[in-house]
Scaffold this active site. Sequence first.
Site, PDB file in Angstrom:
ATOM      1  N   ASP A   1     -51.234   3.628 -39.204  1.00  0.00           N
ATOM      2  CA  ASP A   1     -51.386   2.511 -38.275  1.00  0.00           C
ATOM      3  C   ASP A   1     -52.824   2.001 -38.318  1.00  0.00           C
ATOM      4  O   ASP A   1     -53.761   2.752 -38.054  1.00  0.00           O
ATOM      5  CB  ASP A   1     -51.046   2.960 -36.849  1.00  0.00           C
ATOM      6  CG  ASP A   1     -51.142   1.784 -35.895  1.00  0.00           C
ATOM      7  OD1 ASP A   1     -50.205   0.970 -35.876  1.00  0.00           O
ATOM      8  OD2 ASP A   1     -52.172   1.647 -35.207  1.00  0.00           O
TER       9      ASP A   1
ATOM     10  N   TYR B   1     -59.917  -3.206 -36.427  1.00  0.00           N
ATOM     11  CA  TYR B   1     -60.596  -1.915 -36.563  1.00  0.00           C
ATOM     12  C   TYR B   1     -61.721  -1.965 -37.601  1.00  0.00           C
ATOM     13  O   TYR B   1     -62.533  -1.040 -37.669  1.00  0.00           O
ATOM     14  CB  TYR B   1     -59.610  -0.787 -36.927  1.00  0.00           C
ATOM     15  CG  TYR B   1     -58.465  -0.609 -35.951  1.00  0.00           C
ATOM     16  CD1 TYR B   1     -58.481  -1.203 -34.690  1.00  0.00           C
ATOM     17  CD2 TYR B   1     -57.347   0.145 -36.290  1.00  0.00           C
ATOM     18  CE1 TYR B   1     -57.416  -1.053 -33.810  1.00  0.00           C
ATOM     19  CE2 TYR B   1     -56.280   0.306 -35.407  1.00  0.00           C
ATOM     20  CZ  TYR B   1     -56.322  -0.303 -34.170  1.00  0.00           C
ATOM     21  OH  TYR B   1     -55.274  -0.157 -33.307  1.00  0.00           O
TER      22      TYR B   1
ATOM     23  N   LYS C   1     -52.338  -5.483 -37.997  1.00  0.00           N
ATOM     24  CA  LYS C   1     -52.095  -6.285 -36.786  1.00  0.00           C
ATOM     25  C   LYS C   1     -52.843  -7.611 -36.849  1.00  0.00           C
ATOM     26  O   LYS C   1     -53.975  -7.661 -37.323  1.00  0.00           O
ATOM     27  CB  LYS C   1     -52.551  -5.500 -35.539  1.00  0.00           C
ATOM     28  CG  LYS C   1     -52.011  -4.084 -35.497  1.00  0.00           C
ATOM     29  CD  LYS C   1     -52.307  -3.359 -34.197  1.00  0.00           C
ATOM     30  CE  LYS C   1     -51.852  -1.912 -34.235  1.00  0.00           C
ATOM     31  NZ  LYS C   1     -52.828  -0.962 -34.726  1.00  0.00           N
TER      32      LYS C   1
ATOM     33  N   HIS D   1     -51.188  -8.199 -32.334  1.00  0.00           N
ATOM     34  CA  HIS D   1     -51.957  -7.112 -31.701  1.00  0.00           C
ATOM     35  C   HIS D   1     -51.910  -7.196 -30.169  1.00  0.00           C
ATOM     36  O   HIS D   1     -51.688  -6.204 -29.491  1.00  0.00           O
ATOM     37  CB  HIS D   1     -53.408  -7.176 -32.208  1.00  0.00           C
ATOM     38  CG  HIS D   1     -54.145  -5.878 -32.088  1.00  0.00           C
ATOM     39  ND1 HIS D   1     -55.120  -5.495 -32.977  1.00  0.00           N
ATOM     40  CD2 HIS D   1     -54.074  -4.879 -31.179  1.00  0.00           C
ATOM     41  CE1 HIS D   1     -55.591  -4.306 -32.620  1.00  0.00           C
ATOM     42  NE2 HIS D   1     -54.982  -3.922 -31.530  1.00  0.00           N
TER      43      HIS D   1
HETATM   44  P1  NDP Z   1     -55.022   9.325 -29.535  1.00  0.00           P
HETATM   45  O1  NDP Z   1     -54.543   9.293 -28.125  1.00  0.00           O
HETATM   46  O2  NDP Z   1     -54.024   9.466 -30.626  1.00  0.00           O
HETATM   47  O3  NDP Z   1     -56.082  10.512 -29.728  1.00  0.00           O
HETATM   48  C1  NDP Z   1     -57.139  10.667 -28.824  1.00  0.00           C
HETATM   49  C2  NDP Z   1     -58.134  11.706 -29.238  1.00  0.00           C
HETATM   50  O4  NDP Z   1     -57.544  12.990 -29.262  1.00  0.00           O
HETATM   51  C3  NDP Z   1     -58.716  11.527 -30.625  1.00  0.00           C
HETATM   52  O5  NDP Z   1     -59.938  10.834 -30.515  1.00  0.00           O
HETATM   53  C4  NDP Z   1     -58.890  12.907 -31.205  1.00  0.00           C
HETATM   54  O6  NDP Z   1     -60.251  13.232 -31.428  1.00  0.00           O
HETATM   55  C5  NDP Z   1     -58.244  13.816 -30.164  1.00  0.00           C
HETATM   56  N1  NDP Z   1     -57.226  14.685 -30.788  1.00  0.00           N
HETATM   57  C6  NDP Z   1     -56.359  14.346 -31.758  1.00  0.00           C
HETATM   58  N2  NDP Z   1     -55.575  15.378 -32.073  1.00  0.00           N
HETATM   59  C7  NDP Z   1     -55.954  16.402 -31.271  1.00  0.00           C
HETATM   60  C8  NDP Z   1     -55.514  17.727 -31.128  1.00  0.00           C
HETATM   61  N3  NDP Z   1     -54.531  18.201 -31.881  1.00  0.00           N
HETATM   62  N4  NDP Z   1     -56.127  18.501 -30.194  1.00  0.00           N
HETATM   63  C9  NDP Z   1     -57.132  18.018 -29.427  1.00  0.00           C
HETATM   64  N5  NDP Z   1     -57.587  16.756 -29.517  1.00  0.00           N
HETATM   65  C10 NDP Z   1     -56.998  15.946 -30.438  1.00  0.00           C
HETATM   66  O7  NDP Z   1     -55.987   8.092 -29.830  1.00  0.00           O
HETATM   67  P2  NDP Z   1     -55.911   6.508 -29.924  1.00  0.00           P
HETATM   68  O8  NDP Z   1     -56.115   5.932 -28.572  1.00  0.00           O
HETATM   69  O9  NDP Z   1     -56.810   6.144 -31.025  1.00  0.00           O
HETATM   70  O10 NDP Z   1     -54.426   6.119 -30.352  1.00  0.00           O
HETATM   71  C11 NDP Z   1     -53.895   6.406 -31.641  1.00  0.00           C
HETATM   72  C12 NDP Z   1     -53.815   5.159 -32.522  1.00  0.00           C
HETATM   73  O11 NDP Z   1     -53.002   4.172 -31.904  1.00  0.00           O
HETATM   74  C13 NDP Z   1     -55.140   4.428 -32.782  1.00  0.00           C
HETATM   75  O12 NDP Z   1     -56.000   5.118 -33.643  1.00  0.00           O
HETATM   76  C14 NDP Z   1     -54.610   3.114 -33.295  1.00  0.00           C
HETATM   77  O13 NDP Z   1     -54.166   3.243 -34.631  1.00  0.00           O
HETATM   78  C15 NDP Z   1     -53.439   2.879 -32.332  1.00  0.00           C
HETATM   79  N6  NDP Z   1     -53.835   2.085 -31.131  1.00  0.00           N
HETATM   80  C16 NDP Z   1     -53.288   0.820 -30.997  1.00  0.00           C
HETATM   81  C17 NDP Z   1     -53.627   0.011 -29.937  1.00  0.00           C
HETATM   82  C18 NDP Z   1     -53.017  -1.345 -29.808  1.00  0.00           C
HETATM   83  O14 NDP Z   1     -53.541  -2.165 -29.007  1.00  0.00           O
HETATM   84  N7  NDP Z   1     -51.951  -1.651 -30.506  1.00  0.00           N
HETATM   85  C19 NDP Z   1     -54.606   0.452 -28.914  1.00  0.00           C
HETATM   86  C20 NDP Z   1     -55.064   1.808 -29.099  1.00  0.00           C
HETATM   87  C21 NDP Z   1     -54.669   2.571 -30.175  1.00  0.00           C
HETATM   88  P3  NDP Z   1     -60.785  13.772 -32.867  1.00  0.00           P
HETATM   89  O15 NDP Z   1     -60.749  12.657 -33.841  1.00  0.00           O
HETATM   90  O16 NDP Z   1     -62.172  14.241 -32.517  1.00  0.00           O
HETATM   91  O17 NDP Z   1     -59.875  14.912 -33.250  1.00  0.00           O
END
Ligand code: NDP
Length: 325
Positions: free
Chosen positions: A51, A56, A85, A118
């Site tokens: 995604d 981004y 998007k 988006h």
């Molecule tokens: P998530 O909710 O998926 O993840 C949040 C955080 O959790 C990450 O920063 C990560 O940090 C941490 N994390 C991931 N896996 C683990 C784990 N197993 N244990 C503990 N911590 C963990 O983040 P997003 O809000 O980014 O959402 C995911 C994706 O959705 C985005 O990257 C994007 O592609 C999409 N998105 C789309 C939007 C839209 O408007 N359409 C808006 C927001 C997001 P670390 O990297 O340090 O592990």
Amino acid sequence: MDFNQSHSVKLNDGHFMPVLGFGTYASDDVPKSKVGEATKIAIDVGFRHIDAAYFYQNEEEVGKAIREKIADGTVKREDIFYTTKLWTTFFRPELVQQGLERSLKKLQLDYVDLFIIHVPFAMKPGEELLPKDANGQIILETVDICDIWEAMEKCKDAGLTKSIGVSNFNHKLLELILNKQGLKYKPVCNQVECHVYLNQSKLLTFCKSKDIVLVAYSALGSQRICGTWLKENSPILLDDPVLGEIARKYNRTPAQVALRYQLQRGIVVLAKSFKKERIKENFQVFDFQLTPEDMKTIDSLNRDFRYTEPAHFKDHPNYPFHEEY
Ligand code: NDP
């Protein structure tokens, strides 16, 4: 949702979408090289759904990672499901295709699998991602969503994308498209914030009734990037004690339970991590099953809490989050 062997769901246009996707968004302070490395790890551990978005500003790195994984024989192009998007500065019928072509050029790919709107509103066209006036206010515009949708349909007909969909739409905005005169293709999905504190049960029921897949973002509680659109004092989802207790019972992690919960509800779920061990961990969600009782317990954690609420857009007529769902 029936998972087939490759853990995919059939979309309303006949294409298949893998039910677990890798999120690629990171804030500006994260070096762009990180996303490329993480994308390659994600493909290595089994993620096939990626995604991404023009917004981004890292599609060059993501595209390079995908092309390298194709070149080294790990995957073929058709094994990957890539989403991009339409950013709001291309939210004009005559700019939609250009918006997609910009992404394709950065990616160095011939097509994407999914192109989604988006957010349901327009900003002033131009090179600035968030165009601002002299007072520092983001310049919003009002453009008919149905005209944008027709331009999205043309991108599909031109073969630049296999499927088209939307993101951050409420049910009324979805209905605008579904009831559009001369609709050629329905949106295949609506990608929205969805997690145990915002379980979107009403929107999910609505989407299912229209054969639209709900795709969950911020399923792990969002990246909690300060100074942006995150609500202050927001709870840390993965520290939730109930989630923790259920995770211990299955010898899993809270993240795995939070992802598995969505899959069992028939939701396609995204997970972002740029850390190798976590990327691996997040893919290990197909070999255990939550009981109906545990599903109910997790349902009860819902508090309709939104991590991302872009306050600047609240007065726009298409602002999607004033509606209940
Ligand atoms: P998530 O909710 O998926 O993840 C949040 C955080 O959790 C990450 O920063 C990560 O940090 C941490 N994390 C991931 N896996 C683990 C784990 N197993 N244990 C503990 N911590 C963990 O983040 P997003 O809000 O980014 O959402 C995911 C994706 O959705 C985005 O990257 C994007 O592609 C999409 N998105 C789309 C939007 C839209 O408007 N359409 C808006 C927001 C997001 P670390 O990297 O340090 O592990």
